[in-house]
Design an enzyme around this catalytic site. Structure first.
Site, mmCIF file in Angstrom:
data_model
loop_
_atom_site.group_PDB
_atom_site.id
_atom_site.type_symbol
_atom_site.label_atom_id
_atom_site.label_comp_id
_atom_site.label_asym_id
_atom_site.label_seq_id
_atom_site.Cartn_x
_atom_site.Cartn_y
_atom_site.Cartn_z
ATOM 1 N N ASP A 254 0.843 -1.179 0.000
ATOM 2 C CA ASP A 254 0.000 0.000 0.000
ATOM 3 C C ASP A 254 0.895 1.251 0.000
ATOM 4 O OD1 ASP A 254 -3.110 0.589 0.427
ATOM 5 O OD2 ASP A 254 -2.021 2.043 1.620
ATOM 6 N N TYR A 403 -3.655 10.952 1.111
ATOM 7 C CA TYR A 403 -4.093 10.761 -0.275
ATOM 8 C C TYR A 403 -4.081 12.083 -1.040
ATOM 9 C CZ TYR A 403 -5.503 5.946 0.589
ATOM 10 O OH TYR A 403 -5.487 4.593 0.875
ATOM 11 N N HIS A 460 -4.598 -7.887 0.178
ATOM 12 C CA HIS A 460 -3.933 -6.604 0.330
ATOM 13 C C HIS A 460 -3.180 -6.459 1.652
ATOM 14 C CE1 HIS A 460 -3.346 -2.416 -0.790
ATOM 15 N NE2 HIS A 460 -3.758 -2.036 0.401
#
Length: 484
Positions: A254, A403, A460
């Site tokens: 990630d 982000y 993930h």
């Protein structure tokens, strides 16, 4: 002219499949030539600037306190005066949590909707009931404190990290290793893999450092705009230097995969090896051609049968699925504070938002299950411990801002996107990762891939889901690099 005419007649005398084969070879050869030229030009730049920054409140201080302080997660009512670098979570914090949980307004799910609309509120009630009546946070805090925690000031921020030294045998090689988490995870993701990486029965063992990204968990959130993966990479390089490591290994998934990649780009002389369980694909002619040719002539574009199985049909698996699953990304990359306000105020809303990712990102088929398949891979204690790290530190908004700081401008035009990675690299390709990256695509940026493993299962969050598999791959990668 006669030879040209002969070639023309020969070509059109072939059947359609043979024509496609020849055209594919020609296109691949042309693409390879172009790619080689591009790589030669791009290969001239082997590092990116380390830079500098200040993310603390107010004006930059004349100097950082470079000391490293022990840190402990506390839950007592009383402030621990003798240790200012601990965090106290008073009883009132939990009274407030329980009051908020008790006042939750649930909405009935649509019939037969499972997790297709997000976290199913029927199952959410079960999770919340366990959280309110059974979950023992004090017991979990004791478990969190079984490994030594520390804090140190870097670029104006208190950076939290765990540092675990192995109890080695005499003939073992001890290798420093930093593990970096992503969103919506935390340092806690690595608790199951830590004993596997510091064990005695391998020829190599690791001295492990696990930092919290600033703005996540117990690391202080940046006070200024612009804190992106490059800034995090620089801070973590400073941390490793402060701990006395001149060379070390890195591992991430990630956001951790981007941060550790940036670290390798900034200081390749310090990074002995880079291991990733998530590798983002690059755009370009080679990738485009391979998506067209790959299903029919995979060997021409460096695909294996497993690559074809995981990648195609391409638009279904890589476009439509990402559209279904990336709404959160657009929200957090544009207006994180607006969405985060509600999550920071509602513990149940926060739990639903975070845990839905641990359902879907573990396996997309979990969307069809009433309970999202959460307890197939995780325990509620593990899941709620991660949620509590976000809740007790109030870090959901600052974690979401990461982000926007990375995607607020065109990330493809950043210097790190245009710079290759030259350190020895190992890639663990888990089958349920959101997007599959074939080795041939990874090698466009990662120029020294010494290990690429098709993992048999996992998604993930492999350190959380499949710690044995991930630890085994990290160890075999390090052995290859160390030539053991």
């Amino acid at each position: 002219m006669q030879r040209l005419q002969l070639l023309k007649e020969t070509f059109f005398g072939l059947d359609v499949l043979q024509q496609q084969l020849i055209v594919g070879c020609a296109v691949a050869a042309a693409a390879g030539g172009i790619l080689t030229y591009v790589l030669q030009r791009r290969g001239k730049v082997r590092t990116i600037p380390v830079g500098e920054g200040w993310w603390g409140a107010g004006e930059k201080s004349s100097s950082d306190d470079e000391k490293i302080y022990p840190f402990t997660v506390q839950t007592s009512d009383k402030e621990i005066e003798e240790n200012p670098h601990s965090i106290t979570l008073p009883a009132s914090c939990f009274m407030d949590l329980y009051e908020r949980i008790d006042k939750t307004r649930f909405t009935d799910p649509l019939e037969d909707s499972a997790f297709h609309y997000g976290f199913n509120s029927t199952y959410l009630k079960k999770v919340v009931s366990y959280w309110r009546n059974t979950f023992d946070w004090k017991k979990q805090v004791e478990m969190l404190n079984k490994y030594p925690h520390f804090k140190t000031k870097i670029e104006g921020l208190d950076v939290h990290f765990i540092h675990v030294r192995p109890s080695q045998r005499g003939d073992q090689r001890v290798l420093p290793l930093m593990l970096v988490h992503g969103w919506p995870g935390s340092f806690y993701e690595f608790y199951k893999i830590l004993p596997l990486l510091t064990q005695k029965d391998e020829r190599v063992t690791f001295e492990v450092v696990i930092p919290s990204i600033p703005g996540y968990g117990f690391s202080e959130a940046p006070h200024k705009k612009g804190f992106n993966s490059l800034a995090a990479a620089r801070i973590f390089l400073t941390l490793m230097d402060r701990l006395g490591f001149s060379q070390f290994y890195l591992q991430g998934g990630d956001w951790g995969s981007l941060i550790t990649t940036n670290m390798a780009q900034m200081r390749p002389d310090c990074v002995r090896g880079l291991h990733l369980n998530m590798c983002m694909t690059t755009r370009g002619l080679r990738v485009l051609l391979s998506t067209i040719i790959g299903p029919y002539l995979p060997f021409l574009v460096g695909f294996s049968r497993e690559d074809v199985r995981r990648l195609f049909p391409f638009f279904e698996k890589n476009v439509w699925e990402m559209l279904r699953e990336s709404g959160y990304l657009h929200l957090q990359a544009t207006k994180p504070d607006t969405a985060g306000r509600g999550l920071n105020d509602s513990p149940v809303g926060l739990a639903a938002y975070i845990l839905e990712k641990f359902s879907t990102w573990t396996h997309l088929k979990n969307r069809g299950l009433e309970d999202g398949g959460l307890e197939r891979k995780f325990t509620l204690d593990d899941l709620l411990t991660n949620v509590m790290i976000y809740w007790t530190t109030g870090c959901i908004i600052s974690s979401m801002r990461f982000y926007k700081e990375n995607m607020g401008s065109d990330i493809d035009n950043r210097i790190d996107s245009k710079t290759g990675i030259f350190v020895p690299t190992g890639l663990a390709a888990f089958p349920q990762e959101l997007m599959h990256c074939p080795k041939s695509w990874a090698q466009i940026r990662y120029r020294n891939v010494v290990s690429y493993t098709f993992m048999p299962q996992g998604g993930h969050f492999p350190a959380f889901e499949e710690p044995q598999l991930l630890a085994k791959d990290i160890i075999q990668f390090a052995k290859k690099v160390e030539k053991l």
